[in-house]
Design an enzyme around this catalytic site. Sequence first.
Site, PDB file in Angstrom:
ATOM      1  N   CYS A 249     -22.640   9.345  39.739  1.00 46.83           N
ATOM      2  CA  CYS A 249     -21.933   8.069  39.691  1.00 46.83           C
ATOM      3  C   CYS A 249     -22.599   7.201  40.751  1.00 46.83           C
ATOM      4  O   CYS A 249     -22.367   7.403  41.940  1.00 46.83           O
ATOM      5  CB  CYS A 249     -20.444   8.237  39.982  1.00 46.83           C
ATOM      6  SG  CYS A 249     -19.594   6.645  40.135  1.00 46.83           S
TER       7      CYS A 249
ATOM      8  N   CYS B 155     -19.869   4.660  42.631  1.00 49.18           N
ATOM      9  CA  CYS B 155     -18.821   5.165  43.538  1.00 49.18           C
ATOM     10  C   CYS B 155     -18.839   6.694  43.536  1.00 49.18           C
ATOM     11  O   CYS B 155     -19.749   7.289  44.115  1.00 49.18           O
ATOM     12  CB  CYS B 155     -17.452   4.570  43.207  1.00 49.18           C
ATOM     13  SG  CYS B 155     -16.968   4.585  41.475  1.00 49.18           S
ATOM     14  N   SER B 156     -17.862   7.328  42.886  1.00 47.63           N
ATOM     15  CA  SER B 156     -17.767   8.787  42.998  1.00 47.63           C
ATOM     16  C   SER B 156     -17.106   9.395  41.774  1.00 47.63           C
ATOM     17  O   SER B 156     -16.458  10.424  41.880  1.00 47.63           O
ATOM     18  CB  SER B 156     -16.961   9.140  44.251  1.00 47.63           C
ATOM     19  OG  SER B 156     -15.697   8.479  44.195  1.00 47.63           O
ATOM     20  N   CYS B 157     -17.246   8.763  40.604  1.00 45.16           N
ATOM     21  CA  CYS B 157     -16.568   9.242  39.388  1.00 45.16           C
ATOM     22  C   CYS B 157     -16.998  10.678  39.081  1.00 45.16           C
ATOM     23  O   CYS B 157     -18.184  11.008  39.135  1.00 45.16           O
ATOM     24  CB  CYS B 157     -16.894   8.322  38.219  1.00 45.16           C
ATOM     25  SG  CYS B 157     -16.279   6.646  38.498  1.00 45.16           S
TER      26      CYS B 157
END
Lengths: 221, 246
Positions: free
Chosen positions: B146, B149-151
């Site tokens: 991702c 962000c941090s998906c």
Amino acid sequence: MNDLPDGIHDMGGMGGMGPVEPEPDEPVFHEPWEGRVYALRRLLVPWGLGGNWGSFRFAQERVPAVDYLRFSYYERWFTALVDVLRANGVVSETELTRGVADPEAPVPARRERPPRAPLGFGLLDFDVPARFRVGDTVRGRTVPPPGHSRLPRYTQGKCGRVVRDNGVYALQDTDRRGQQLGDFPQHVYTVRFTSRELWGARGAERDTVYVELWEDYLERA
Amino acid sequence: MAGSEHKGVGRRKFIKETAAGAAGMAGGAGAAGAAESAQERHEHDHDHQVVPDDIALRVRALESILVEKEMIDPAALDAVVDAYENRIGPRNGAQVVARAWTDPEYKARLLADGTAAIGEFGFLGAQGEHMVVVENTPEVHNLVVCTLCSCYPWPTLGLPPVWYKSAPYRARAVIEPRAVLREFGVELPDDVEVRVWDSTAEIRYLVLPEQPAGTEGLSEEALAELVSRDSMIGVARVAAPPESAA
């Protein structure tokens, strides 16, 4: 203030970041406060304060670049959470500093959805026509408007092929103040870009990058 | 509502009590003074630029304020932390992978409709609502990132490791996946296609790694033991058991 979509968080393809450093036997949370930050954010969803991913992500993206890189992940989450709570009048800086609630401060009403985004997050059972079909060649739009966006800089102006139509979702973009724009339900496509198209000579002949993009982010190529 | 319970508590009493509260939290004399100077410092900062020094203290302050306002139940916080520390993690994804290795019909369902097939185990919910499973083969190697962000697929893999959320991985996975894979010990021949999946919208990805040679006779449970988190992100292969257990 950082209000442009292609800020430091939009990292795909940047150089100078150094090696990836996996930690053996990494714990889920390194400190108890990290777990509290994660859980607080989750439990504020029914208050309409955490469920708006666009606003919450934008609050992280507005952390100045130097701090964004320096902060740990949950430091960023906490900074963003406090930012959202303060912007919504839920807590004041005085309360945070003193660690006690001000009894005169009003408690917000519980609401399942943040304002201006009643459709929220997730696949929608909406009959919205699709502008693109599987197999179409599309190009990532350039210069997205200020605010939160999910269009990575490295796809802007680059051509790819639609390989899947994932159905209809609400756009999660925000304005430059972090307010979700509205719902704008539209198709989200998985677009296949070749490594060579994205990175030129630095790319690899056979490699590909698959990106999910809302219809508004794309134009016909 | 918290507001009605506290009716009649005046502003002055609030300030007096809060000073004591801050002192108690910091656990010592002089803490109230420290809190005052911290407040002063924050007032000089602009919005969004608050450096979270003493972050554990500030998180505790936020929690107790929200509990006091009756917006948050501390037991519910404990339950969320407990769920992700003890139950929701990569062992879930490993069960899905092991079933796909042992049951061709399940594998076909998993690749055709990841959400429905993972739903057969009940591993759905937040950040796992729309799942796509991508299969590693001798010709294709899949890698998930991702960049924005941090998906990450929480119900099948739990919360992501720090490296997955770090700048180096997010920056490099899309432009030089082979170099990143090499650092993880995965060397790929030039004729293998590397497919990088950038989780920019609401689909979450799980990599179905290749089953290691010589493990065909193992039970689903024994196979699940072999499947690492990293192999389901795409940065590792699944290693065969040290001794040929098959």
